[in-house]
Design a protein around this motif. Structure first.
Motif, short mmCIF file in Angstrom:
data_model
loop_
_atom_site.label_atom_id
_atom_site.label_comp_id
_atom_site.label_asym_id
_atom_site.label_seq_id
_atom_site.Cartn_x
_atom_site.Cartn_y
_atom_site.Cartn_z
N MET A 137 4.70 1.32 11.76
CA MET A 137 6.12 0.99 11.78
C MET A 137 6.95 2.08 12.44
SD MET A 137 6.60 -0.62 7.96
CE MET A 137 8.31 -1.09 8.22
N GLY A 138 7.94 1.64 13.17
CA GLY A 138 8.94 2.56 13.68
C GLY A 138 10.13 2.60 12.74
N PRO A 139 11.05 3.48 12.98
CA PRO A 139 12.19 3.62 12.04
C PRO A 139 13.07 2.38 11.99
CG PRO A 139 12.49 4.96 14.01
CD PRO A 139 11.10 4.47 14.06
N ASN A 140 13.00 1.52 12.97
CA ASN A 140 13.84 0.33 12.95
C ASN A 140 13.08 -0.92 12.54
OD1 ASN A 140 16.24 1.62 13.88
ND2 ASN A 140 15.32 1.71 15.92
N ASP A 141 11.88 -0.74 12.00
CA ASP A 141 11.03 -1.89 11.69
C ASP A 141 11.11 -2.28 10.22
OD1 ASP A 141 10.05 -2.42 14.24
OD2 ASP A 141 8.55 -0.83 14.08
N VAL A 142 10.72 -3.52 10.01
CA VAL A 142 10.66 -4.08 8.67
C VAL A 142 9.31 -4.77 8.51
CG1 VAL A 142 11.56 -5.94 7.20
CG2 VAL A 142 13.14 -4.43 8.40
N PHE A 143 8.72 -4.60 7.33
CA PHE A 143 7.48 -5.31 7.02
C PHE A 143 7.66 -5.95 5.65
CE2 PHE A 143 3.34 -5.36 4.84
CZ PHE A 143 2.61 -6.14 5.71
N ALA A 144 7.19 -7.20 5.52
CA ALA A 144 7.36 -7.89 4.24
C ALA A 144 6.13 -8.72 3.93
CB ALA A 144 8.61 -8.78 4.29
N LEU B 203 4.75 6.73 2.55
CA LEU B 203 4.83 7.31 3.89
C LEU B 203 6.21 7.90 4.07
CD1 LEU B 203 3.02 4.55 6.00
CD2 LEU B 203 2.16 6.80 5.39
N GLY B 204 6.25 9.10 4.58
CA GLY B 204 7.50 9.81 4.71
C GLY B 204 8.55 9.02 5.47
N GLY B 205 9.73 8.97 4.90
CA GLY B 205 10.84 8.31 5.57
C GLY B 205 11.00 6.85 5.23
N GLN B 206 9.92 6.20 4.77
CA GLN B 206 9.99 4.77 4.48
C GLN B 206 10.48 4.54 3.06
OE1 GLN B 206 6.15 3.04 5.29
NE2 GLN B 206 6.31 3.35 7.51
N SER B 207 10.88 3.30 2.79
CA SER B 207 11.21 2.91 1.42
C SER B 207 10.83 1.45 1.24
CB SER B 207 12.69 3.13 1.12
OG SER B 207 13.50 2.32 1.94
N GLY C 22 7.02 -23.32 -9.25
CA GLY C 22 5.85 -23.36 -10.12
C GLY C 22 4.69 -22.51 -9.66
N ARG C 23 4.94 -21.63 -8.72
CA ARG C 23 3.86 -20.78 -8.20
C ARG C 23 4.26 -19.31 -8.36
NH1 ARG C 23 3.00 -23.34 -2.28
NH2 ARG C 23 1.40 -21.71 -2.16
N PRO C 24 3.35 -18.49 -8.87
CA PRO C 24 3.68 -17.07 -9.11
C PRO C 24 3.51 -16.23 -7.84
CG PRO C 24 1.50 -17.56 -9.95
CD PRO C 24 2.03 -18.85 -9.38
N PHE C 25 4.52 -15.46 -7.53
CA PHE C 25 4.52 -14.66 -6.30
C PHE C 25 5.00 -13.25 -6.56
CE2 PHE C 25 4.88 -18.90 -4.39
CZ PHE C 25 4.05 -18.80 -3.29
N THR C 26 4.71 -12.38 -5.59
CA THR C 26 5.43 -11.13 -5.48
C THR C 26 5.93 -11.01 -4.05
OG1 THR C 26 5.42 -8.74 -5.87
CG2 THR C 26 3.45 -9.68 -4.86
N PHE C 27 7.11 -10.46 -3.91
CA PHE C 27 7.66 -10.18 -2.59
C PHE C 27 7.79 -8.68 -2.47
CE2 PHE C 27 11.21 -9.26 0.28
CZ PHE C 27 10.82 -9.98 1.40
N TYR C 28 7.19 -8.16 -1.44
CA TYR C 28 7.17 -6.71 -1.22
C TYR C 28 7.65 -6.44 0.20
CZ TYR C 28 5.08 -2.06 -0.44
OH TYR C 28 4.87 -0.74 -0.14
N ALA C 29 8.62 -5.57 0.33
CA ALA C 29 9.17 -5.27 1.65
C ALA C 29 9.23 -3.77 1.86
CB ALA C 29 10.56 -5.87 1.81
N VAL C 30 9.00 -3.37 3.10
CA VAL C 30 9.03 -1.95 3.48
C VAL C 30 10.01 -1.78 4.62
CG1 VAL C 30 7.66 -0.01 4.33
CG2 VAL C 30 6.60 -1.69 2.81
N LEU C 31 10.82 -0.76 4.51
CA LEU C 31 11.72 -0.39 5.60
C LEU C 31 11.13 0.79 6.35
CD1 LEU C 31 15.19 -0.48 3.76
CD2 LEU C 31 13.98 -2.36 4.89
N GLY C 32 11.23 0.76 7.65
CA GLY C 32 10.68 1.85 8.45
C GLY C 32 11.42 3.15 8.24
N SER C 33 12.68 3.08 7.84
CA SER C 33 13.47 4.28 7.61
C SER C 33 14.43 4.04 6.44
CB SER C 33 14.26 4.65 8.87
OG SER C 33 15.23 5.63 8.56
#
Lengths: 163, 322
Positions: A58-65, A103-107, A117-128
């Motif tokens: 990931m770069g500082p402007n990226d998002v991962f989910a 990872l440093g800088g990410q959150s 009716g379906r169990p989920f988790t949503f996890y997201a990472v910010l590049g910066s």
């Protein structure tokens, strides 16, 4: 706007997002459930369920989910008591110490819930974490375009869904 | 006697029907061959075969795409007549397919979304990133595609430059058999089955290659080839061109979409940075040879001529590669 649709999950991808909705091949008695990955960068071919192999790119402007489904035994448990997917997240929901892999800088942020009716988790990472003010709207845009259809979950005796 | 005449008449009629049927069958076979791209007697094809590399070229090659893709085909045909096949290439009577319409959008690069051969959903954003993406439009049944599927089995031997993303796009499951595609695809190869993508990119037939510059968010080359080594070489040139343009140019007039006085000013700065000042002879070419030297290798040592390098001039680079 490209649309992804598989395994009872549908995502209309905001600009610059790509993604995949998949079920891992079954191994032994494990019962895999659908996983959806979304990213504003090129996802490599092999990515672990919660972003291993991707978040390091990931770069500082990226998002991962990730939208990760659990097995039916999780339905009704306290962890998944929340009904409905979060649709609007705030910058305060993202913290560096919520990362699966620090990872440093990410959150990151993580939510457990039951949707249709379906169990989920949503996890997201910010590049910066510093740029969370600009990045969180991208996550919210993705969330507003995610939908889950009710789908009967197969019950396999003795199988663990915590993969 | 009458009976004999009647019998002969019936025999002649039967033979007539038989011959008509054979001719019809022959016509159907020829038509099918044409649709498969191996037509016989194609008026625009080169009966001798030979290399027919499409212009998966440098960033400036899209000037041709912007105006008319027909130029792509004309240029390719010209090159077919002027170049020799690689030593290990097998001449394939593969035609370029139908002429592409002039109004065709040859620069847009929308996200490719579809399903994988295993039934999962996959969307690949080729724009909005910092890398080049090579999109290979293939089908499971086309004979020419077989060589590419085989080459993709060993991605480490493809010869693609580092940092190039390879994506294979077939038509959707309604037009392709997913099992056959899965059998041909390497497990690490990203394969999207999407008929919509074929429509979005106005793919004339398979195989067809598109090179997308993610940063610029547009196609910078497209065309056909017989062998992946040809594609890899052209991708390598395009990558060098892109890097040279983005790093060596102080002006980002083109990439930044500048227009009018800003663009003119940016171009002036770029020329001056390259040492080309007002009144420079290279600004006033007397012939085409002044712009596109016929033999790059024999360029004079004169710095004013040496400025036109193959990297800055994709057309000249392609000519020299021929």
């Amino acid at each position: 706007m490209a649309t992804l649709r598989a395994h009872g999950i549908e995502a209309r991808l905001p600009d610059a997002f790509e993604g995949r909705i998949f079920i891992r091949p079954r191994v032994a008695n494990e019962v895999p459930f659908p996983v959806a990955h979304f990213a504003t960068f090129a996802l490599p071919g092999q990515v672990a369920d919660f972003g291993g192999g991707a978040v390091t790119l990931m770069g500082p402007n990226d998002v991962f989910a990730v939208l990760f489904e659990y097995g039916p035994e999780s339905i009704g448990t306290r962890l998944f008591a929340r009904q409905g997917m979060p649709r609007v997240l705030s910058v305060d929901d993202f913290r560096p110490n919520l990362l699966r892999r620090g990872l440093g800088g990410q959150s990151g942020t993580q939510w457990f819930f039951t949707e249709s009716g379906r169990p989920f988790t949503f996890y997201a990472v910010l590049g910066s974490h510093v740029r969370r003010g600009a990045l969180v709207p991208h996550v919210n845009s993705l969330l507003s375009n995610l939908s889950v259809n009710p789908q009967p979950l197969s019950v396999v005796p003795g199988a663990s869904a915590w993969n | 006697m009458v009976a004999l005449v009647i019998i002969l008449t019936v025999v002649v009629l039967l033979l007539t029907v038989l011959v008509a049927g054979l001719l019809r069958s022959h016509a159907d076979i020829l038509k099918a061959l044409h649709e498969l791209g191996v037509g016989v007697g194609d008026p625009v094809g080169d009966p001798a075969g030979g290399s027919n590399i499409g212009p998966v070229g440098g960033p400036n090659s899209d000037h041709h795409h912007d105006h008319s893709d027909g130029q792509i085909h004309r240029r390719t045909r010209e090159r077919r007549h002027s170049t020799k096949s690689a030593p290990n290439s097998t001449p394939v009577p593969f035609t370029m397919g139908p002429q592409l319409p002039g109004e065709r959008n040859a620069t847009s690069a929308p996200t490719i979304a579809g399903v994988t051969p295993s039934g999962d959903a996959l969307a690949i954003a080729v724009s909005g990133n910092d890398q080049l993406t090579l999109v290979a439009f293939l089908s499971s049944g086309c004979a020419t595609c077989a060589g590419f599927w085989e080459a993709f089995q060993t991605p480490e031997h493809l010869g693609l430059p580092d940092g190039i993303r390879l994506v294979v796009v077939t038509k959707g499951p309604e037009m392709e058999i997913a099992g056959e595609v899965q059998a041909k695809a390497h497990s690490h190869l990203q394969v999207v089955m999407s008929t919509d993508a074929w429509g979005d990119y106005e793919v004339p037939g398979s195989p067809f290659f598109v090179l997308v510059d993610g940063k610029a968010g547009r196609r910078i080359g497209e065309g056909v080839a017989n062998h992946f080594s040809q594609v890899a070489e052209l991708v390598r040139r395009a990558q060098v061109d892109t890097q040279a343009f983005s790093l060596g140019s102080r002006s980002r007039a083109f990439a930044g979409g500048l227009d009018g006085p800003e663009r003119e000013s940016a171009n002036d700065q770029e020329l001056m940075a390259a040492g080309i000042l007002p009144g420079d002879p290279s600004l006033y070419p007397a012939s085409l040879d002044d712009i596109f030297p016929s033999n790059i290798d024999n360029l004079p040592a004169d710095p004013s001529r040496a400025r036109t390098t193959p990297l800055q001039d994709p057309q000249a680079a392609q000519r020299s590669a021929g």
